[in-house]
Scaffold this motif. Sequence first.
Motif, PDB file in Angstrom:
ATOM      1  N   ALA A  90       6.496  -2.714  12.099  1.00  0.00           N
ATOM      2  CA  ALA A  90       5.656  -2.859  13.297  1.00  0.00           C
ATOM      3  C   ALA A  90       4.176  -2.624  12.995  1.00  0.00           C
ATOM      4  O   ALA A  90       3.315  -2.956  13.815  1.00  0.00           O
ATOM      5  N   ARG A  91       3.874  -2.083  11.803  1.00  0.00           N
ATOM      6  CA  ARG A  91       2.452  -1.921  11.450  1.00  0.00           C
ATOM      7  C   ARG A  91       1.792  -3.295  11.287  1.00  0.00           C
ATOM      8  O   ARG A  91       0.574  -3.412  11.319  1.00  0.00           O
ATOM      9  N   THR A  92       2.624  -4.311  11.041  1.00  0.00           N
ATOM     10  CA  THR A  92       2.110  -5.680  10.958  1.00  0.00           C
ATOM     11  C   THR A  92       2.373  -6.340  12.301  1.00  0.00           C
ATOM     12  O   THR A  92       3.509  -6.344  12.764  1.00  0.00           O
ATOM     13  N   VAL A  93       1.346  -6.889  12.915  1.00  0.00           N
ATOM     14  CA  VAL A  93       1.573  -7.535  14.219  1.00  0.00           C
ATOM     15  C   VAL A  93       2.258  -8.886  14.017  1.00  0.00           C
ATOM     16  O   VAL A  93       2.220  -9.465  12.923  1.00  0.00           O
ATOM     17  N   GLY A  94       2.887  -9.380  15.062  1.00  0.00           N
ATOM     18  CA  GLY A  94       3.482 -10.721  15.029  1.00  0.00           C
ATOM     19  C   GLY A  94       4.654 -10.820  14.064  1.00  0.00           C
ATOM     20  O   GLY A  94       5.383  -9.867  13.845  1.00  0.00           O
ATOM     21  N   LYS A  99      10.554 -10.414  10.731  1.00  0.00           N
ATOM     22  CA  LYS A  99      11.062  -9.053  10.989  1.00  0.00           C
ATOM     23  C   LYS A  99      12.534  -9.102  11.403  1.00  0.00           C
ATOM     24  O   LYS A  99      13.341  -8.269  10.992  1.00  0.00           O
ATOM     25  N   THR A 247       9.061  -9.585  23.617  1.00  0.00           N
ATOM     26  CA  THR A 247       9.279  -8.133  23.511  1.00  0.00           C
ATOM     27  C   THR A 247       9.739  -7.586  24.866  1.00  0.00           C
ATOM     28  O   THR A 247       9.522  -8.216  25.909  1.00  0.00           O
TER      29      THR A 247
END
Length: 367
Positions: A90-94, A99, A247
């Motif tokens: 989640a530290r990386t967006v999108g 994921k 989300t």
Amino acid sequence: MKITQVDAIPFAIPYRKPLRFASGEVHAAEHVLVRVHTDDGVVGVAEAPPRPFTYGETQAGIVAVIDSLFAPQVTGLSLLEREVAHARMARTVGNPTAKSAVDMAMWDALGRSLDVSVTELLGGYTDRMRVSHMLGFDEPAAMVAEAEKMRDTCGITTFKVKVGRRPVSLDTAVVRALREGLGDAVELYVDGNRGWTAAESARAMKEMADLDLLFAEELCPADDVLGRRWLVQQLDVPFIADESAVTPADVTREILGGSATAVSIKTARTGFTRSQRTHHLAEGLGLEVVMGNQIDGQIGTLGTVAFGAAHALTSHRAGELSNFLDMSDDLLTEPLTISDGELAVRPGAGLGAEIDPDKLRHYRQDR
Ligand code: MUC
Ligand code: MG
């Protein structure tokens, strides 16, 4: 059960015929096979379908983000530390499908390690789902012929019709032809992929008022906030949020804002861990759920049916599980089959996806 390696393997399999819809079209399954290896020699698999027109991801981007960020972040974790894996990713967006494929491959590996199916791990409600088939843009007669073929060969009696073209009569004529051709026994719903304005959507839904539609999905953009709210308030069928509600926060915003009244869960974009959250939210809010299709191949479809069959709410409606039929081949040793309008969960551990090594060698694009 410690993760030792994560592979992201690009592959391409042509479609027999392209699938066309308002936001794009797909001619080949240029997907990414994700494999999670553990120190016990177990390998979990999942499939990421890049959908640049929906989430901005590309095949090369999915491979790169997994190789450079997600693989190092999850290597060394136990398969039981999925929350840690998600917090790190989640530290990386999108990057929702990248994921999600890592997440689903972890669940598959967990099922294989424990010798239970993913459906059992998730909830074990049933072992099959009714199938809804998606009809892409074409002439009315061709779309009716495709639906008849699916009904006659696979027993499918639920159809999602792609709409969103201009003038709206192009699409309303198709839905009318389907109702007249297939009769009252089939379920029909429409998905606009944001192609119409709110006013066009309202006009189209009025034109189709006598066609007994089950749902309307994403007819106009959620960003047209007031227009969409105005549209949804006047409909007498549930309005499904699909690409506007990836989300749980998106779902909450769309539902509480009055811009949707039902939700599509796609494991391709929320994996199993995050799909659970949307499912629980939908249960709490009292929403209808449709298990959607991200134009998945057979591995992705196994993920959708595994999750859908695991719970009462997600297996209640027909799930969109048949897009793989349009592909010319797939990677599984044993192809999926739809009969009597149903797709069964694969018996056995994990997702039950066995990859054919010759097919993978043939279709992979990295060597
Ligand atoms: C669908 O339900 O919209 C087409 C575009 C996308 O994001 O998913 C598919 C099917
Ligand atoms: Mg949709």
